[in-house]
Scaffold this active site. Structure first.
Site, short mmCIF file in Angstrom:
data_model
loop_
_atom_site.label_atom_id
_atom_site.label_comp_id
_atom_site.label_asym_id
_atom_site.label_seq_id
_atom_site.Cartn_x
_atom_site.Cartn_y
_atom_site.Cartn_z
N ARG A 91 0.81 -1.21 0.00
CA ARG A 91 0.00 0.00 0.00
C ARG A 91 0.85 1.27 0.00
O ARG A 91 0.35 2.34 -0.30
CB ARG A 91 -0.90 0.02 1.25
CG ARG A 91 -2.01 -1.01 1.22
CD ARG A 91 -2.71 -1.09 2.57
NE ARG A 91 -3.91 -1.92 2.47
CZ ARG A 91 -5.15 -1.43 2.42
NH1 ARG A 91 -5.34 -0.14 2.45
NH2 ARG A 91 -6.17 -2.24 2.33
N ASN A 147 -6.75 4.95 9.22
CA ASN A 147 -6.53 5.07 7.78
C ASN A 147 -7.57 6.04 7.26
O ASN A 147 -8.77 5.83 7.43
CB ASN A 147 -6.69 3.69 7.11
CG ASN A 147 -6.56 3.77 5.60
OD1 ASN A 147 -6.10 4.77 5.06
ND2 ASN A 147 -6.98 2.72 4.92
N GLU A 189 -0.07 6.63 -20.37
CA GLU A 189 0.28 5.62 -19.36
C GLU A 189 1.78 5.38 -19.31
O GLU A 189 2.37 5.23 -18.23
CB GLU A 189 -0.47 4.32 -19.66
CG GLU A 189 0.00 3.09 -18.89
CD GLU A 189 -0.19 3.19 -17.39
OE1 GLU A 189 0.26 2.27 -16.69
OE2 GLU A 189 -0.76 4.18 -16.89
N GLU A 214 6.53 7.80 -12.38
CA GLU A 214 6.17 7.18 -11.10
C GLU A 214 7.36 6.49 -10.44
O GLU A 214 7.56 6.63 -9.23
CB GLU A 214 5.07 6.12 -11.31
CG GLU A 214 3.66 6.61 -11.31
CD GLU A 214 2.68 5.46 -11.42
OE1 GLU A 214 1.70 5.46 -10.66
OE2 GLU A 214 2.89 4.56 -12.25
N HIS A 268 1.57 21.65 -31.99
CA HIS A 268 0.81 22.69 -31.30
C HIS A 268 1.41 23.05 -29.95
O HIS A 268 0.69 23.49 -29.05
CB HIS A 268 -0.65 22.24 -31.13
CG HIS A 268 -1.36 22.05 -32.44
ND1 HIS A 268 -1.74 23.10 -33.25
CD2 HIS A 268 -1.72 20.91 -33.10
CE1 HIS A 268 -2.33 22.62 -34.33
NE2 HIS A 268 -2.33 21.30 -34.27
#
Length: 607
Positions: A27, A98, A480, A487, A503
């Site tokens: 987590r 939490n 992604e 990340e 652009h």
């Protein structure tokens, strides 16, 4: 995001608490702590950083108690210091938490006026002092918690122990998940079944608003109104899924390589292989012919799975699709109605923003469908339809196999919608299902490019910025890819629609900028080649991910061409593999914590 464990045991529990917390490391966290009750007194040990630091603290100064709570913290309020680590205590109560208490400032000011002295920067400390204030007024621990819970605003899961009460633990949830575990003369609390898997396989999940009073003999669950209720006790399969890294250096690497298998399992759930038809595992409460519009809502990587699905649903089913990140959708007051289908995508099924969006859509009368990896999650339980991905536990914080399993479910759903609306013929359905059936094999073939990508990653690791380009369904995959790289490697990366290059983003191109171009040989391939020429003319270093025909047709010099197996449709499922591997191996070269990158958490259960 944070992890909670509670044990009412027959022997010392501190070591068991730490072991269970280790199962929640996926987590993400920045500090950890445990508190136990011994001789009527609460004692605790906390440490900044990883669980090994807490284990060392316990080795030097053991906690012998037979009742205790443990916690891994991902900082929201206050720095990730030992002082801010959980559990938080007063003389009479200890709590782990939490979530976020949104009205903590208001509560803190009120409690300070009553004489409470705060020693941390956290929102959680107000919970301990609030319950303690009711104990001071003569309430029992159960009555104190019952009185405190309605005053808390936000999303939370809580576990309490109390001075002088060796046979009592109280848990509560509102928005954040909490499970109760049942043992032989022992009881447990945990953020999920994985946390409790080494202790028991018999669990129940608290519903939103529930609180539970535990003793060694069992537990009594109360709903938000205080009424005693029964929650289904089930046998959890989590123990069967406890995983290690096997022969891989990181969980992320293992999970990338698991994709052909788990995507295949998910495919088998969605398709009748014998008839080569889509056979969804649930009966839909609506007819796709009556659906006016589809709204897809998710966060992070899951939102990019939804972005790909938008192309498929519009192409195969001719359904207009709106896509929004859940953190914006929940506040946008989007008009929805009874002829709309709202799809929610989440690995954990507990993502706070996505859950809030789901509840909004239900209130507006839209049909709701969840694509989740955890069938017992809150989003799954609150949706009308659940299409589960069979990715298994995903330990690496950066999503890989959950993403591709989401794509597989959404691809099958798109075909089903097209067939139901007569936009696809029976022959079309068979053809597309055959394409899907090929995907696991093609993903396995794509993994063969890993040695080439590993060498390429050494060059990418020297870069300050990386651009990703794609058209059609390759555009969300470019987004992604950029997300994955930043990340876990912390290199700045951005994904763009290839046609948007001129652009603005083209100003970033120079000879130091790698540009990853995702371009299978499809109807927009030639357009993408034109964009590659624009990059090449400005000295950009092109990394082309394509198939054999695309490699032959692209006459532009590139730093590297990564060749994927030939395929007709659903290319994002296979092209996700090299995108993931590129991020992974770059992060390895950079020496970052691949499985638990800084500042990130696996399950985002707060806003």
């Amino acid at each position: 995001m944070c992890g909670i464990v509670g044990i009412l045991g027959r022997g010392p529990v501190a070591e068991q608490l730490v072991d269970s917390l280790k199962r929640l490391e996926y987590r993400g966290y920045d500090s950890a702590g445990v508190a136990t009750l011994e001789n009527g007194r609460i004692d605790r040990r906390r440490a900044e950083g990883k669980l090994k630091n807490l284990a060392a603290r316990l080795a030097a100064s053991p906690l012998p108690g037979r009742l205790g709570i443990g916690h891994t913290r991902w900082a929201t309020h206050g720095k990730p210091t030992e002082n801010n680590a959980h559990p938080h205590v007063t003389e009479r109560v200890a709590v782990v938490h939490n979530g976020i208490i949104e009205n903590f400032r208001e509560l803190r000011h009120a409690l300070e006026k009553e004489g409470a002295v705060f020693t941390t920067e956290t929102d959680t400390e107000v919970v301990a002092h609030l319950v303690d204030s009711y104990l001071t007024k003569g309430l029992s621990p159960v009555e104190a918690v019952k009185a405190a819970l309605p005053r808390l605003r936000g999303a939370f899961a809580l576990a309490f122990i109390f001075q002088g009460h060796h046979d009592l633990m109280i848990g509560a949830r509102k928005g954040s998940p909490l499970a109760v575990g049942y043992g032989d003369g022992e009881m447990y609390l945990g953020s999920d079944a994985i946390a409790l898997a080494s202790l028991t396989d018999t669990i129940s999940y608290l519903d939103d608003g529930d609180w539970v009073v535990l003793n060694h003999a069992g537990g009594e669950v109360h709903d938000a109104e205080g009424a005693v209720v029964e929650r289904e006790v089930i046998r959890s399969g989590a123990s069967a899924f406890l995983v290690d890294k096997a022969n891989y250096r990181h969980f992320m690497a293992k999970e990338i390589h698991e994709q052909p298998e788990v995507v295949g399992h998910t495919l088998a759930r969605m398709v009748d292989m014998a008839s080569e038809r889509v056979a969804l595992p649930v009966k839909l409460p609506f007819d796709f012919r009556d659906i006016r519009r589809v709204v897809i809502t998710a966060c992070g990587t899951a939102s990019y799975a939804g972005f790909v699905a938008r192309y498929w649903l519009e192409r195969f089913a001719r359904l207009p699709v709106e896509l929004d990140v859940a953190s914006e959708f929940r506040y946008r007051e989007a008009p929805l109605g009874k002829s709309d289908l709202a799809i929610f995508v989440s690995q954990s099924g507990e993502t706070a923003d996505t859950l809030a969006a789901l509840r909004y859509a239900k209130a507006q009368g839209a049909y709701t469908l969840a694509v989740v990896n955890v069938a017992t999650s809150t989003i799954a339980r609150e949706s009308q339809v659940v299409l589960q991905t069979l990715a298994g536990p995903e330990i690496g914080v950066a999503s890989t196999k959950a993403f591709t399993c989401q794509l597989m479910v959404l691809a099958a759903l798109s075909i089903a919608a097209g067939r139901a609306r007569d936009e696809l013929s029976a022959e079309d359905e068979v053809r597309l299902v055959r394409n899907l059936v090929e995907v696991p094999r093609l993903m396995a073939a794509a993994l063969a490019c890993e040695p080439q990508i590993e060498r390429l990653a050494r060059e990418i690791a020297k870069s300050r910025d990386v651009l990703y380009l794609g058209r059609g369904t390759s555009y969300p995959l470019a987004l992604e890819g950029a997300l994955k790289l930043k990340e876990i490697s912390y290199i700045h990366a951005e994904g763009y629609a290839a046609g948007e290059l001129k652009h603005g983003p083209i100003a970033l191109i120079d000879e130091t900028t790698p540009v990853v171009v995702i371009a299978p040989f499809d109807p927009v391939f030639e357009k993408t080649v034109s964009n590659m020429q624009e990059v090449a003319a400005r000295g950009g270093r092109i990394i082309l991910i394509t198939d054999a025909k695309g490699a032959a047709e692209a006459t532009i010099e590139s730093v590297a061409t990564i060749t994927m197996p030939d395929m007709v449709a659903f290319t994002p499922l296979v092209y996700a593999v090299p995108v993931q591997l590129l991020a992974y191996h770059t992060a390895v070269v950079m020496g970052t914590d691949v499985d638990q990158p800084r500042n990130l958490a696996k399950s985002v259960t707060v806003e």
